[in-house]
Scaffold this motif. Structure first.
Motif, short mmCIF file in Angstrom:
data_model
loop_
_atom_site.label_atom_id
_atom_site.label_comp_id
_atom_site.label_asym_id
_atom_site.label_seq_id
_atom_site.Cartn_x
_atom_site.Cartn_y
_atom_site.Cartn_z
N LEU A 169 15.44 -17.96 14.86
CA LEU A 169 15.70 -18.65 16.12
C LEU A 169 15.41 -17.75 17.32
CD1 LEU A 169 19.04 -20.49 15.23
CD2 LEU A 169 16.74 -21.48 15.35
N CYS A 225 15.67 -22.01 8.52
CA CYS A 225 17.07 -22.43 8.62
C CYS A 225 17.52 -23.17 7.36
CB CYS A 225 17.27 -23.32 9.85
SG CYS A 225 17.07 -22.45 11.44
N GLU A 238 21.54 -25.94 12.64
CA GLU A 238 20.50 -25.26 13.40
C GLU A 238 19.12 -25.87 13.12
OE1 GLU A 238 22.90 -23.80 11.77
OE2 GLU A 238 23.97 -22.63 13.29
#
Length: 202
Positions: A152, A177, A185
């Motif tokens: 991320l 993720c 997420e």
């Protein structure tokens, strides 16, 4: 270079350099000979020649980079990393880091690879601007090593470096993720991806 011609060229270059230690090595010919060794899958000889020439001449970053590529093509990632580690820090340019990251990917050395990518991302030098491939490598390594936060983070860093994420980028982050079972997420990135007009891979 034809078969065996690179050996003769390197021998002549080495002999000339020993007799003229104060003169600069003819880098173009040296690079061409090293590249020819790579095409001939002579990675061990390329590494040895580089070490020998280093004793009698000042080599440039491209010489190391060419041999690193030769090692990577032979799946000799440890040798490629050893060359990178053996370079002076000011010699380690963006291609050097890129090849070192590739070596880490080959050897599944996720932590070292992520550290190298972070070093590039946080470097202020004009010649060390990370590109799309570097960020994708980081996202993949982050997912494979269970570091979903890093995936991320790299996605956010892309915008800061004005490297526009594409469909492949978002899909790679989502998979990272998912691999770490971070469903919330993954859904957030999926929604962000849809807002940008992309559709995930089936």
């Amino acid at each position: 270079f034809r078969n065996g011609q690179w050996e003769e060229t390197l021998a002549l270059l080495a002999n000339w350099q020993e007799q003229n230690p104060d003169e600069k090595l003819h880098m173009q010919l040296f690079h061409q000979a090293l590249a020819a060794m790579g095409k001939g899958q002579q990675w061990e000889k390329a590494v040895q020649i580089l070490a020998d020439m280093k004793k009698i001449s000042h080599l440039d970053p491209d010489s190391y980079n060419i041999v690193m590529i030769t090692c990577l093509e032979a799946n000799e990632w440890r040798s490629a990393l050893a060359l990178f580690d053996g370079m002076f820090r000011w010699y380690q340019n963006y291609p050097s880091f890129s090849h070192a990251v590739g070596a880490c990917a080959q050897g599944r050395e996720w932590r070292r690879g992520l550290d190298l990518i972070r070093e590039v991302v946080h470097d202020d030098g004009e010649d060390m601007r990370p590109d799309w491939r570097m960020f994708i490598s980081g996202i993949v390594m982050a997912g494979d090593s269970g570091r979903w936060e890093a995936a991320l983070h790299f996605l956010d860093e892309m915008w800061e470096w004005e490297v526009v994420p594409d469909e492949v980028t978002y899909d790679t982050v989502i998979r990272a993720c998912q691999r770490c079972q971070r469903w919330e997420e993954a859904l957030h990135v999926f929604r962000q991806m849809r807002r940008k007009g992309f559709r995930p891979e089936e």
